[in-house]
Design an enzyme around this catalytic site. Structure first.
Site, PDB file in Angstrom:
ATOM      1  N   GLU A 108      52.812   5.568   9.339  1.00 14.81           N
ATOM      2  CA  GLU A 108      51.775   4.519   9.804  1.00 14.81           C
ATOM      3  C   GLU A 108      51.182   5.508  10.927  1.00 14.81           C
ATOM      4  OE1 GLU A 108      52.593   1.044  11.586  1.00 14.81           O
ATOM      5  OE2 GLU A 108      54.936   1.516  11.484  1.00 14.81           O
ATOM      6  N   HIS A 152      59.148   0.547  15.863  1.00 14.22           N
ATOM      7  CA  HIS A 152      58.380   0.675  16.466  1.00 14.22           C
ATOM      8  C   HIS A 152      58.089   1.064  17.141  1.00 14.22           C
ATOM      9  CE1 HIS A 152      53.663  -2.151  16.410  1.00 14.22           C
ATOM     10  NE2 HIS A 152      54.457  -1.796  15.036  1.00 14.22           N
ATOM     11  N   ASP A 199      61.774  -1.978  11.438  1.00 18.65           N
ATOM     12  CA  ASP A 199      61.263  -1.516  12.424  1.00 18.65           C
ATOM     13  C   ASP A 199      61.360  -1.119  14.122  1.00 18.65           C
ATOM     14  OD1 ASP A 199      59.416  -0.390  13.097  1.00 18.65           O
ATOM     15  OD2 ASP A 199      57.647  -1.895  11.830  1.00 18.65           O
ATOM     16  N   GLU A 245      62.153   2.376  10.374  1.00 10.87           N
ATOM     17  CA  GLU A 245      61.173   2.640  10.482  1.00 10.87           C
ATOM     18  C   GLU A 245      60.501   3.124  11.902  1.00 10.87           C
ATOM     19  OE1 GLU A 245      56.908   0.427   9.840  1.00 10.87           O
ATOM     20  OE2 GLU A 245      58.179   0.371   8.399  1.00 10.87           O
ATOM     21  N   ASP A 287      49.744   4.678   5.646  1.00  9.35           N
ATOM     22  CA  ASP A 287      48.912   3.778   4.924  1.00  9.35           C
ATOM     23  C   ASP A 287      47.182   4.506   4.418  1.00  9.35           C
ATOM     24  OD1 ASP A 287      46.790   1.989   5.306  1.00  9.35           O
ATOM     25  OD2 ASP A 287      48.320   0.560   6.403  1.00  9.35           O
ATOM     26  N   HIS A 334      52.741   1.735   3.766  1.00 10.28           N
ATOM     27  CA  HIS A 334      52.047   1.082   5.284  1.00 10.28           C
ATOM     28  C   HIS A 334      51.586   0.573   4.538  1.00 10.28           C
ATOM     29  CE1 HIS A 334      50.946   0.343   8.874  1.00 10.28           C
ATOM     30  NE2 HIS A 334      52.069  -0.206   8.775  1.00 10.28           N
TER      31      HIS A 334
END
Length: 381
Positions: free
Chosen positions: A235, A185, A183, A209, A257, A284
């Site tokens: 996400e 992020h 990730d 990700e 998500d 997610h």
């Protein structure tokens, strides 16, 4: 059957649960939460409840349309998260009314179990090899880790090498028969992602990700074309319209998500859109048991499903684990890195309402960290 009540509960560590009651005694549960803005979403649910009281809960699509489009100002994470939890609860009610799991109402199951992954390493990844070994011992076949803590726009060779060294250590533990997800992020600039993706290619992550922030999604195509590492985003995208320009960019995995992107109804539509671009689904879900159960209901009915996030052992959950709020934790047990198809009606889980009400008496005030670089400037968390 008519809706008689919508109650929300602040549940530690950082969740918001919703109970929709009816005049026939049936209740549906949802998880309308935006991490760090739970109180704001709670207020949005209260506003939307003015429309829902007295309505037939089984008019799911009509309610989704009204809730998302009935106000002049639309979209955004707060409204989409409020609608998401309501939608989950309405699907839960529908399944309980007809006596079948939600995936049966979505066309029936296409698989008997869903692969899941475990988190390791925390926000500032450390001890990743040891933690990966623990998850292998626990039976997981895939783990996810943050690639780094904060990163400068173009960081040093040492910082870059540290990312690849951590992933390499995890790859060595996992071997070739298990997977690692990395990730980024949104902490990397496009330039840093381009550099790191090439360096990670030999380690073959399942996917990387959020290689860039959502506002820089226009750079996804160039990243996908410059590296063979599968890219995943989603996400922080809240509708099929948010995904419209991202799906043809060359990404390999979509990660909406279920508690942010309009609920089960919208997740299902995003999955169908993703399938037309040969994009897999890895929803997610670093949240609670209701969000996980709702995600799984979509997973079991979605042909292009890849893998599911779940929060057992997540570093934010210390003191409050996901299964603590279930009367029977067995439906969400992880066995050999998978969760078996849920067979109970609705979302397939039974919420411990007494435990939820007790938790709400204390509530929570969770906020995400705010990071800074060494020079004092803001850094992406």
């Amino acid at each position: 059957m008519k809706i008689t009540s919508l109650e929300t509960f602040l549940v530690a560590p950082r969740w918001l649960f919703l109970r929709i009651g009816t005049d026939e005694g049936l209740a549906g549960w949802g998880e309308p939460v935006l991490e760090g803005r739970a109180e704001t979403v709670r207020a949005a649910v209260a506003e939307l409840s003015e429309y829902l009281i007295g309505e037939d809960p089984l008019r799911l699509e009509h309610h989704w349309q009204v809730l998302t489009k009935g106000g002049f100002y639309r979209g955004g994470p707060v409204l989409s998260s409020a609608v998401a939890g309501i939608d989950q609860a309405l699907w839960d009610l529908a399944g309980k009314t007809y006596g079948v799991p939600v995936h049966q109402l979505l066309g029936g199951p296409v698989r008997e179990r869903a692969r899941v992954y475990a988190w390791i390493g925390g926000d500032r990844p450390t001890q990743v090899a040891e933690l990966a070994a623990e998850q292998v011992e626990a039976g997981f076949t895939a783990v996810k880790m943050n690639g780094s803590a904060q990163m400068r726009h173009i960081d040093t060779p040492a910082a870059t090498a540290a990312v690849t060294a951590r992933v390499a250590a995890v790859r060595e533990v996992l071997g070739a028969d298990r997977d690692v997800v990395v990730d980024f992020h949104g902490r990397m600039s496009t330039a840093m992602s381009r550099r790191l993706l090439r360096m990670l290619e030999p380690l073959q992550p399942l996917f990387v990700e959020e290689p860039v922030l959502p506002e820089n999604s226009r750079d996804l195509r160039s990243l996908a074309e410059s590296s063979g590492v599968p890219l995943a985003v989603g996400e922080r995208l809240y509708s099929r319209w948010d995904f419209r320009d991202v799906l043809p960019s060359g990404i390999a995995v979509a990660q909406p998500d279920v508690s942010h992107a309009g609920g089960i109804s919208e997740l299902r539509r995003i999955a169908a859109a993703a399938e037309t671009y040969d994009v897999a689904m890895a929803p997610h879900c670093p949240l609670g048991p209701i969000a996980l159960a709702a995600s799984l209901q979509v997973d079991f009915a979605t042909p292009n499903f890849l893998i599911q996030e779940q929060s057992l052992g997540l570093h934010y959950n210390r003191g409050n684990e996901m299964l603590d709020y279930l009367l029977d934790p067995e439906p969400l047990r992880v066995r050999d890195g998978h969760i078996d198809r849920l067979t109970g009606p609705g979302l397939g889980i039974e919420i411990d309402e007494a435990a939820v009400r007790r938790a709400d008496e204390t509530g929570h005030h969770w906020r995400n960290p705010v990071w800074h670089h060494q020079d004092g400037s803001f850094a992406e968390w």
